[in-house]
Scaffold this motif. Structure first.
Motif, short mmCIF file in Angstrom:
data_model
loop_
_atom_site.label_atom_id
_atom_site.label_comp_id
_atom_site.label_asym_id
_atom_site.label_seq_id
_atom_site.Cartn_x
_atom_site.Cartn_y
_atom_site.Cartn_z
N GLY A 162 61.50 18.06 -58.24
CA GLY A 162 60.10 17.65 -58.33
C GLY A 162 59.60 17.72 -59.75
O GLY A 162 60.34 18.07 -60.68
N GLN A 163 58.34 17.39 -59.92
CA GLN A 163 57.73 17.34 -61.25
C GLN A 163 56.34 17.93 -61.17
O GLN A 163 55.58 17.64 -60.24
CB GLN A 163 57.67 15.89 -61.71
N LYS A 164 56.01 18.75 -62.15
CA LYS A 164 54.67 19.34 -62.22
C LYS A 164 54.17 19.33 -63.66
O LYS A 164 54.95 19.16 -64.60
CB LYS A 164 54.68 20.76 -61.68
N LEU B 71 59.17 23.00 -53.08
CA LEU B 71 58.70 22.39 -54.33
C LEU B 71 57.18 22.41 -54.41
O LEU B 71 56.59 22.73 -55.46
CB LEU B 71 59.21 20.95 -54.42
N VAL B 72 56.54 22.10 -53.30
CA VAL B 72 55.07 22.06 -53.26
C VAL B 72 54.49 23.44 -53.58
O VAL B 72 53.44 23.54 -54.21
CB VAL B 72 54.61 21.57 -51.87
N PRO C 18 57.16 16.47 -55.06
CA PRO C 18 58.57 16.21 -54.73
C PRO C 18 58.95 14.76 -55.03
O PRO C 18 58.19 13.84 -54.71
CB PRO C 18 58.64 16.51 -53.23
N LEU C 19 60.13 14.57 -55.60
CA LEU C 19 60.57 13.22 -55.98
C LEU C 19 61.92 12.86 -55.39
O LEU C 19 62.09 11.78 -54.83
CB LEU C 19 60.62 13.10 -57.50
N TYR C 20 62.91 13.74 -55.55
CA TYR C 20 64.29 13.41 -55.18
C TYR C 20 64.92 14.53 -54.36
O TYR C 20 64.62 15.71 -54.56
CB TYR C 20 65.15 13.18 -56.43
N LEU D 40 60.32 19.84 -64.96
CA LEU D 40 61.18 19.63 -63.80
C LEU D 40 61.17 20.88 -62.92
O LEU D 40 61.20 22.00 -63.42
CB LEU D 40 62.61 19.37 -64.30
N THR D 41 61.10 20.69 -61.61
CA THR D 41 61.28 21.80 -60.67
C THR D 41 62.46 21.46 -59.77
O THR D 41 62.71 20.30 -59.45
CB THR D 41 60.03 22.04 -59.82
#
Length: 336
Positions: free
Chosen positions: A147-149, A80-81, A87-89, A49-50
């Motif tokens: 976001g998610q990575k 986030l990038v 990026p999600l939410y 999670l970010t």
């Protein structure tokens, strides 16, 4: 529904509900859930999670090339990038001064919808506060992003190594100059526009291809390119040498800033990314960035050395050298 914002719109009662349902609902995930927090789905052990938070205030609210809403959404997504994260939410908080017209809030809400759809993110929660007239100076937006990575991906400012190269994805200082010119008390006129942009489609394909060969990324917003370079140098205890003639700057920007004694390296960007990467991928990464419209002016601008650890050296156009320091104070308030 009232045509202006009143203190009651931030009091949590009927007018607050009307504001949410009639104005803010345009960008919120449907169906509306009036809970205290959003439940987000993150499955899989291979991902991390970010999370980031940013507050945005700009004057004027609408300016050539953008507006407060685009700054808030794009800016949070770009943070986030910069971590290599998808990026999600988003969550979004409004601080509105009493007396602001509802039509302005609706227009900003429509811009939020436009930006979140463009970037394929969901606005899942928010809050609104109204402050008495004369105590808020318009509208502020506070945005948090999730976001998610990949867990295996490590992109951060402590990873820069001797020999790394630095790429900027386009011309610098555009946003700050656009805001300066948009203000009514500034006498000069120009066609300069803000570079306000969402960078996910430019950057994330490069991250997917080059993975950990990309060592660090930051978007040079407040404080400009000089601030990010100095933060990189300090975090990695490395010297960064930048060639001034290789940094893309529009002639109009020089023409505006030189008479004012302002340094373009300290002026805000809102649609650029500074990338530190392994020299092995430099040319391939540069060509990939240049193939995208948002990266067409990308260029390699410098290298990491051991000359003066923790400092940034600028090789000037006239053949000299000087330290490139962070700005002291703020050249232009309420810029992003």
């Amino acid at each position: 529904m009232s045509d202006i914002i009143t203190l009651a719109h931030g009091a949590g009662g009927r007018l607050t509900s009307e504001l949410i349902e009639n104005v803010f609902s345009i960008y919120l995930e449907k169906p509306l859930k009036f809970d205290d927090a959003a439940v987000l789905d993150f499955s899989g052990k291979e991902n991390e999670l970010t999370f980031c938070t940013d507050v945005h205030l700009v004057k004027p609210i609408f300016f050539p090339g953008g507006n407060l809403s685009l700054l808030a959404i794009y800016g949070t997504i770009n943070d986030l990038v910069a971590m290599g994260s998808k990026p999600l939410y988003l969550t979004l908080g409004w601080i509105i001064e009493e007396g602001v017209e509802i039509n302005l809030i609706k227009e900003l809400a429509n811009e939020i919808k436009k930006a979140s759809d463009e970037c394929n993110v969901k606005v899942v929660a928010g809050d609104t506060k109204v402050v008495p007239k004369g105590q808020g100076d318009g509208v502020y937006l506070s945005v948090s992003g999730v976001g998610q990575k990949k867990s295996s991906l490590s992109i951060n400012s402590r990873n820069i190594k001797e020999g790394d190269i630095f790429i900027i994805t386009g011309t610098i200082a555009d946003h700050g100059c656009a805001i300066m010119l948009a203000r009514e008390d500034f006498p000069l006129k120009s066609n300069i526009e803000s570079d306000c942009a969402c960078l996910d489609k430019l950057i994330l394909p490069a991250v997917e291809r080059f993975q950990n060969e990309i060592h660090a990324m930051r978007d040079p917003t407040r404080g400009g390119l000089s601030t990010v370079l100095n933060e990189f140098a300090s975090s990695s205890n490395i010297c960064i040498e930048i060639d001034e003639e290789k940094v893309p700057i529009k002639d109009e920007i020089y023409g505006l800033l030189d008479p004012l004694g302002l340094d373009p390296f300290t002026i805000t960007c809102e649609g650029k990314m500074l990338i530190a990467c392994s020299p092995n991928i430099g040319e391939d990464l540069l060509n990939m960035l240049r193939s995208h419209p948002l990266g067409k002016d990308s260029n390699i601008i410098g290298t990491a050395t051991k000359q003066v650890p923790g400092r940034v050296i600028l090789n000037t156009k006239i053949g000299g050298k000087r330290f490139l320091d962070m700005p002291i104070g703020e050249n232009l308030p309420r810029i992003c």
